[in-house]
Enzyme design. Structure first.
Site, PDB file in Angstrom:
ATOM      1  N   TRP A  10       0.818  -1.224   0.000  1.00 16.13           N
ATOM      2  CA  TRP A  10       0.000   0.000   0.000  1.00 16.13           C
ATOM      3  C   TRP A  10       0.847   1.267   0.000  1.00 16.13           C
ATOM      4  O   TRP A  10       0.313   2.364  -0.097  1.00 16.13           O
ATOM      5  CB  TRP A  10      -0.953  -0.015   1.208  1.00 16.13           C
ATOM      6  N   GLU A  97      12.094   1.809  -3.905  1.00 12.34           N
ATOM      7  CA  GLU A  97      11.931   3.168  -3.351  1.00 12.34           C
ATOM      8  C   GLU A  97      12.850   3.365  -2.142  1.00 12.34           C
ATOM      9  O   GLU A  97      13.336   4.475  -1.904  1.00 12.34           O
ATOM     10  CB  GLU A  97      10.440   3.412  -3.026  1.00 12.34           C
ATOM     11  N   GLU A 167      11.174  -6.561  -9.408  1.00  9.87           N
ATOM     12  CA  GLU A 167      10.448  -5.339  -9.749  1.00  9.87           C
ATOM     13  C   GLU A 167      11.351  -4.437 -10.590  1.00  9.87           C
ATOM     14  O   GLU A 167      12.180  -3.692 -10.036  1.00  9.87           O
ATOM     15  CB  GLU A 167      10.034  -4.589  -8.475  1.00  9.87           C
ATOM     16  N   GLY A 234      -0.232   0.189  -6.847  1.00 10.19           N
ATOM     17  CA  GLY A 234      -1.461   0.952  -7.081  1.00 10.19           C
ATOM     18  C   GLY A 234      -2.735   0.112  -7.111  1.00 10.19           C
ATOM     19  O   GLY A 234      -3.738   0.465  -6.469  1.00 10.19           O
TER      20      GLY A 234
HETATM   21  P1  13P Z   1       2.835  -0.428  -8.906  1.00 11.46           P
HETATM   22  O1  13P Z   1       2.022  -1.688  -8.935  1.00 11.46           O
HETATM   23  O2  13P Z   1       2.052   0.766  -8.430  1.00 11.46           O
HETATM   24  O3  13P Z   1       3.589  -0.205 -10.165  1.00 11.46           O
HETATM   25  O4  13P Z   1       3.942  -0.648  -7.749  1.00 11.46           O
HETATM   26  C1  13P Z   1       4.685  -1.807  -7.761  1.00 11.46           C
HETATM   27  C2  13P Z   1       5.457  -1.876  -6.511  1.00 11.46           C
HETATM   28  O5  13P Z   1       6.373  -1.105  -6.291  1.00 11.46           O
HETATM   29  C3  13P Z   1       5.071  -2.888  -5.515  1.00 11.46           C
HETATM   30  O6  13P Z   1       6.007  -2.969  -4.495  1.00 11.46           O
END
Ligand code: 13P
Length: 251
Positions: A10, A97, A167, A234
């Site tokens: 989230w 991130e 990712e 998202g």
């Molecule tokens: P999104 O699904 O918003 O691209 O994010 C992926 C994510 O960073 C899940 O950890």
């Protein structure tokens, strides 16, 4: 057989009101998810509330981050033991991130991974390349380096009680999903790399895909042989979309 896992990250979203509604929505539709293990990862402050709301359901809780330390004078940190204490099963470590916005290194991520396991949590360790790294053709080197940090600190066997999330950074929050084949290629590379250390661990570890996964593209991604689930940003904030991704892995 690897049980599919769909985890909702989230990120830094929600209020008491919106999170209560989100959890209610997930609970209302969870019976339609037959095969996948479903996990939600709320911001720290909402974790005890979400854990209480999910009591008696099959949905598990995870945290988005964890300290590399066990306890003591580490202002602002949250220990893995605390997360286990309030009912968390999983914790994300090394999300891009954290790596890219907060400068967290491979070695620091590995220490968080080890701290999580020591407290009995299942770490979901994120790996993935930046756009420029993909364009340079060094995706595999980047992912290998990120995994090697974990393996050299905690050993290959540690990955048997962990989850890996691939990712690609260029696909996160951009609406630009890796194609199923692009994702599969990296997942197969990861599994092959682990098999070089221990074939049993390689066969058992779940490797999730993350990056703009949604209700429309999940089924195709999840049908690939080495994609064992998703780490969803998202789309995990909408109960219907999150549940649809879970359902996409029904047998
Ligand atoms: P999104 O699904 O918003 O691209 O994010 C992926 C994510 O960073 C899940 O950890």
């Amino acid at each position: 057989m690897r049980q599919p896992l769909v985890a909702g990250n989230w990120k830094m979203n929600g209020t008491t009101e919106s999170i209560t509604a989100l959890v209610d929505g997930i609970k209302a539709g969870i019976d339609a998810v037959k095969t996948a293990e479903m996990v939600v990862c709320p911001p720290y402050v909402y974790l005890p509330m979400v854990a209480a709301l999910l009591q008696g359901t099959a949905v598990r809780c995870g945290a988005q981050d964890v300290s590399d330390r066990e306890s003591g004078a580490f202002t602002g940190e949250v220990a893995a033991g605390m997360l286990a204490d309030i009912g968390c099963k999983y914790v994300i470590v090394g999300h891009s991130e954290r790596r890219n916005l907060y400068g967290e290194s491979d070695a620091f991520t590995a220490r968080k991974f080890a701290a999580a396991r020591k407290a009995g949590l299942v770490p979901i360790v994120c790996v993935g390349e930046l756009l420029e790294e993909r364009e340079e053709g060094i995706t595999e080197q980047v992912v290998a380096r990120q995994l090697d940090a974990v393996i050299s600190l905690d050993g290959i066997a540690a990955l048997e009680s962990a989850v890996i999330a691939y990712e690609p950074v260029w696909a996160i929050g951009t609406g630009k999903t890796a194609t199923p084949q692009q994702a599969q290629d990296v997942h197969a590379f990861i599994r092959g790399k682990l098999a070089g250390f221990d074939s049993k661990v390689a066969e058992r570890v779940r490797i999730l895909y993350g990056g703009s996964m949604n209700a429309a593209n999940a089924a195709e991604l999840l049908s690939m042989p080495d994609i064992d689930g998703g780490l969803v940003g998202g789309a995990s904030l909408k109960p219907a979309d999150f549940l649809a991704i879970g359902q996409a892995s029904n047998d």
